[in-house]
Scaffold this motif. Structure first.
Motif, PDB file in Angstrom:
ATOM      1  N   ARG A  23       0.839  -1.202   0.000  1.00 31.32           N
ATOM      2  CA  ARG A  23       0.000   0.000   0.000  1.00 31.32           C
ATOM      3  C   ARG A  23       0.873   1.250   0.000  1.00 31.32           C
ATOM      4  NH1 ARG A  23      -3.395  -1.512   5.264  1.00 31.32           N
ATOM      5  NH2 ARG A  23      -1.210  -1.623   5.953  1.00 31.32           N
ATOM      6  N   ALA A  24       0.455   2.247  -0.782  1.00 26.49           N
ATOM      7  CA  ALA A  24       1.208   3.501  -0.838  1.00 26.49           C
ATOM      8  C   ALA A  24       1.069   4.230   0.490  1.00 26.49           C
ATOM      9  CB  ALA A  24       0.698   4.374  -1.976  1.00 26.49           C
ATOM     10  N   MET A  25       2.203   4.563   1.101  1.00 28.88           N
ATOM     11  CA  MET A  25       2.218   5.269   2.371  1.00 28.88           C
ATOM     12  C   MET A  25       2.503   6.751   2.190  1.00 28.88           C
ATOM     13  SD  MET A  25       1.509   2.918   4.547  1.00 28.88           S
ATOM     14  CE  MET A  25       1.917   3.712   6.088  1.00 28.88           C
ATOM     15  N   SER A  26       3.368   7.073   1.246  1.00 30.05           N
ATOM     16  CA  SER A  26       3.693   8.479   1.003  1.00 30.05           C
ATOM     17  C   SER A  26       4.404   8.593  -0.333  1.00 30.05           C
ATOM     18  CB  SER A  26       4.587   9.045   2.114  1.00 30.05           C
ATOM     19  OG  SER A  26       5.885   8.486   2.029  1.00 30.05           O
ATOM     20  N   ASN A  27       4.415   9.797  -0.864  1.00 30.62           N
ATOM     21  CA  ASN A  27       5.206  10.124  -2.044  1.00 30.62           C
ATOM     22  C   ASN A  27       6.320  11.082  -1.644  1.00 30.62           C
ATOM     23  OD1 ASN A  27       3.453   8.585  -3.586  1.00 30.62           O
ATOM     24  ND2 ASN A  27       2.245  10.340  -4.265  1.00 30.62           N
ATOM     25  N   THR A  28       7.425  10.995  -2.330  1.00 27.66           N
ATOM     26  CA  THR A  28       8.542  11.869  -2.022  1.00 27.66           C
ATOM     27  C   THR A  28       9.282  12.210  -3.303  1.00 27.66           C
ATOM     28  OG1 THR A  28      10.509  12.149  -0.611  1.00 27.66           O
ATOM     29  CG2 THR A  28      10.189   9.984  -1.626  1.00 27.66           C
ATOM     30  N   GLU A  29      10.075  13.255  -3.264  1.00 30.23           N
ATOM     31  CA  GLU A  29      10.881  13.687  -4.401  1.00 30.23           C
ATOM     32  C   GLU A  29      12.348  13.763  -3.997  1.00 30.23           C
ATOM     33  OE1 GLU A  29       7.905  16.615  -6.983  1.00 30.23           O
ATOM     34  OE2 GLU A  29       9.606  17.449  -5.892  1.00 30.23           O
ATOM     35  N   GLU A  30      13.203  13.448  -4.941  1.00 33.41           N
ATOM     36  CA  GLU A  30      14.636  13.644  -4.762  1.00 33.41           C
ATOM     37  C   GLU A  30      15.161  14.376  -5.988  1.00 33.41           C
ATOM     38  OE1 GLU A  30      16.715  12.887  -2.280  1.00 33.41           O
ATOM     39  OE2 GLU A  30      15.179  11.957  -1.002  1.00 33.41           O
ATOM     40  N   THR A  31      16.004  15.375  -5.761  1.00 39.59           N
ATOM     41  CA  THR A  31      16.622  16.130  -6.859  1.00 39.59           C
ATOM     42  C   THR A  31      18.102  15.793  -6.939  1.00 39.59           C
ATOM     43  OG1 THR A  31      15.036  17.943  -6.712  1.00 39.59           O
ATOM     44  CG2 THR A  31      17.142  18.423  -7.768  1.00 39.59           C
ATOM     45  N   VAL A  32      18.536  15.478  -8.137  1.00 34.80           N
ATOM     46  CA  VAL A  32      19.948  15.212  -8.403  1.00 34.80           C
ATOM     47  C   VAL A  32      20.422  16.327  -9.320  1.00 34.80           C
ATOM     48  CG1 VAL A  32      21.651  13.563  -9.260  1.00 34.80           C
ATOM     49  CG2 VAL A  32      19.524  12.739  -8.210  1.00 34.80           C
ATOM     50  N   ALA A  33      21.228  17.223  -8.786  1.00 34.42           N
ATOM     51  CA  ALA A  33      21.594  18.447  -9.504  1.00 34.42           C
ATOM     52  C   ALA A  33      22.835  18.250 -10.362  1.00 34.42           C
ATOM     53  CB  ALA A  33      21.821  19.583  -8.507  1.00 34.42           C
ATOM     54  N   SER A  34      22.818  18.891 -11.519  1.00 32.78           N
ATOM     55  CA  SER A  34      23.998  19.075 -12.369  1.00 32.78           C
ATOM     56  C   SER A  34      24.742  17.773 -12.654  1.00 32.78           C
ATOM     57  CB  SER A  34      24.955  20.086 -11.725  1.00 32.78           C
ATOM     58  OG  SER A  34      24.317  21.333 -11.572  1.00 32.78           O
ATOM     59  N   VAL A  35      24.022  16.823 -13.253  1.00 34.96           N
ATOM     60  CA  VAL A  35      24.668  15.589 -13.706  1.00 34.96           C
ATOM     61  C   VAL A  35      25.285  15.872 -15.070  1.00 34.96           C
ATOM     62  CG1 VAL A  35      24.335  13.165 -14.291  1.00 34.96           C
ATOM     63  CG2 VAL A  35      22.988  14.202 -12.443  1.00 34.96           C
ATOM     64  N   GLY A  36      26.582  15.756 -15.165  1.00 37.74           N
ATOM     65  CA  GLY A  36      27.286  16.101 -16.393  1.00 37.74           C
ATOM     66  C   GLY A  36      26.942  15.178 -17.539  1.00 37.74           C
ATOM     67  N   PRO A  75      15.765  24.311 -11.026  1.00 35.34           N
ATOM     68  CA  PRO A  75      15.305  24.889  -9.764  1.00 35.34           C
ATOM     69  C   PRO A  75      16.464  25.217  -8.831  1.00 35.34           C
ATOM     70  CG  PRO A  75      13.974  22.988 -10.341  1.00 35.34           C
ATOM     71  CD  PRO A  75      15.119  23.010 -11.299  1.00 35.34           C
ATOM     72  N   ALA A  76      16.349  26.336  -8.146  1.00 37.05           N
ATOM     73  CA  ALA A  76      17.303  26.656  -7.085  1.00 37.05           C
ATOM     74  C   ALA A  76      16.918  25.877  -5.837  1.00 37.05           C
ATOM     75  CB  ALA A  76      17.287  28.151  -6.784  1.00 37.05           C
ATOM     76  N   PRO A  77      17.877  25.369  -5.092  1.00 37.12           N
ATOM     77  CA  PRO A  77      17.540  24.663  -3.842  1.00 37.12           C
ATOM     78  C   PRO A  77      16.739  25.562  -2.910  1.00 37.12           C
ATOM     79  CG  PRO A  77      19.853  24.339  -4.427  1.00 37.12           C
ATOM     80  CD  PRO A  77      19.329  25.399  -5.347  1.00 37.12           C
ATOM     81  N   VAL A  78      15.824  24.973  -2.189  1.00 37.98           N
ATOM     82  CA  VAL A  78      15.013  25.718  -1.228  1.00 37.98           C
ATOM     83  C   VAL A  78      15.930  26.431  -0.239  1.00 37.98           C
ATOM     84  CG1 VAL A  78      13.316  25.523   0.619  1.00 37.98           C
ATOM     85  CG2 VAL A  78      13.068  24.151  -1.456  1.00 37.98           C
ATOM     86  N   GLY A  79      15.655  27.704  -0.015  1.00 39.22           N
ATOM     87  CA  GLY A  79      16.450  28.491   0.919  1.00 39.22           C
ATOM     88  C   GLY A  79      17.615  29.222   0.284  1.00 39.22           C
ATOM     89  N   SER A  80      17.874  28.946  -1.003  1.00 42.73           N
ATOM     90  CA  SER A  80      18.948  29.658  -1.691  1.00 42.73           C
ATOM     91  C   SER A  80      18.372  30.802  -2.512  1.00 42.73           C
ATOM     92  CB  SER A  80      19.725  28.702  -2.602  1.00 42.73           C
ATOM     93  OG  SER A  80      18.890  28.265  -3.667  1.00 42.73           O
ATOM     94  N   CYS A  81      19.249  31.687  -2.969  1.00 44.47           N
ATOM     95  CA  CYS A  81      18.824  32.814  -3.791  1.00 44.47           C
ATOM     96  C   CYS A  81      19.727  32.898  -5.006  1.00 44.47           C
ATOM     97  CB  CYS A  81      18.899  34.112  -2.985  1.00 44.47           C
ATOM     98  SG  CYS A  81      18.236  35.563  -3.872  1.00 44.47           S
ATOM     99  N   PRO A  82      19.177  32.888  -6.219  1.00 44.06           N
ATOM    100  CA  PRO A  82      19.987  33.004  -7.424  1.00 44.06           C
ATOM    101  C   PRO A  82      20.737  34.331  -7.475  1.00 44.06           C
ATOM    102  CG  PRO A  82      17.771  32.262  -7.945  1.00 44.06           C
ATOM    103  CD  PRO A  82      17.750  32.707  -6.515  1.00 44.06           C
TER     104      PRO A  82
END
Length: 247
Positions: A23-36, A75-82
């Motif tokens: 049974r599905a308990m939760s959904n989540t996201e993962e970001t992998v930044a700048s993969v060459g 996307p910029a990481p949460v809490g950062s500023c471009p």
């Protein structure tokens, strides 16, 4: 995660975590930044408290989808500023009776005031990062049934540091004759000449051939002048938080 393209990409992977009965308990996201280009990155998915028994193995994880955007538009990481001092985000939106609304939010996270007037500049992008033709981009949402009025013509907006503006995308996913159009990505500029930001709202445009874009307005709903990322593009509305992006 392997990048088979010729440019660095940033990936967002959406997972469903299951319990021992599947049974599905939760959904989540993962970001992998700048993969060459041509590079592979391996990481371990942490359960984050789910499933409830604390056990997590490959049999309890389902990949729901993978979004990939050019790293220089990612996307910029949460809490950062471009470096621009502006942070552009898109929420997960609202859906009701065939109407879809996705909010766009522009936060002044820099140290000086920023003035703008008018509409975000948007371009629809397909899964292969090519422009999508055949969809009319409307200024305003008066022409989108049930989307509501826009509150008059665009007005100048000045954002002091910490303040935000809100816009939004509105459409109907009506499907009649013809082939339904689904658009995974939208390239957004706060205004003409601004740096592009690629967000992934996954627009199910049906066969209507139209997408309405609201003008920027000061976000009066954001607490303490924050980002207002919980809204859906309707002034005063509240909705789920979505995927952030930078400009």
């Amino acid at each position: 995660m392997t990048n088979q393209e010729a440019e660095p990409l940033t990936y967002t992977i959406r997972f469903s975590l299951r319990d021992d009965r599947g049974r599905a308990m939760s959904n989540t996201e993962e970001t992998v930044a700048s993969v060459g280009a041509g590079k592979t990155v391996r990481r371990t998915l942490e359960p984050g408290g789910y499933p409830a028994d604390g056990m997590l193995d490959a049999g309890r994880v389902r990949i729901l989808g993978v979004d990939r955007v050019p790293s220089d538009e990612a996307p910029a990481p949460v809490g950062s500023c471009p470096a621009s001092g502006l942070r552009l985000t898109a929420d997960q939106g609202d859906a009701a009776m065939g109407l879809r609304v996705v909010g766009l939010h522009l936060e002044n996270c820099g140290s000086r005031a920023y003035a703008l007037e008018g509409y975000p500049v948007v371009q629809l992008i397909d899964a292969e990062h090519r422009p999508v033709d055949g969809v009319e981009i409307l200024r305003g949402t008066d022409g989108i049934p049930m989307a509501g009025g826009d509150g008059g013509p665009p007005r100048p907006v000045t954002l002091r540091p910490g303040e935000s503006a809100v816009s939004g995308l509105a459409w109907r996913n009506t499907t009649e004759f013809g082939e339904a159009v689904n658009v995974p990505y939208v390239r957004v500029r706060a205004e003409a000449g601004s740096a592009p930001v690629m967000v992934a709202p996954h627009l199910d445009l049906g066969t209507t051939g139209e997408l309405g874009v609201r003008a920027w307005q000061k976000d009066e709903t954001a607490p303490d002048g924050g980002t207002g990322e919980s809204g859906s593009g309707r002034p005063g509305a509240q909705g789920p938080y979505g995927r952030p992006s930078s400009s």
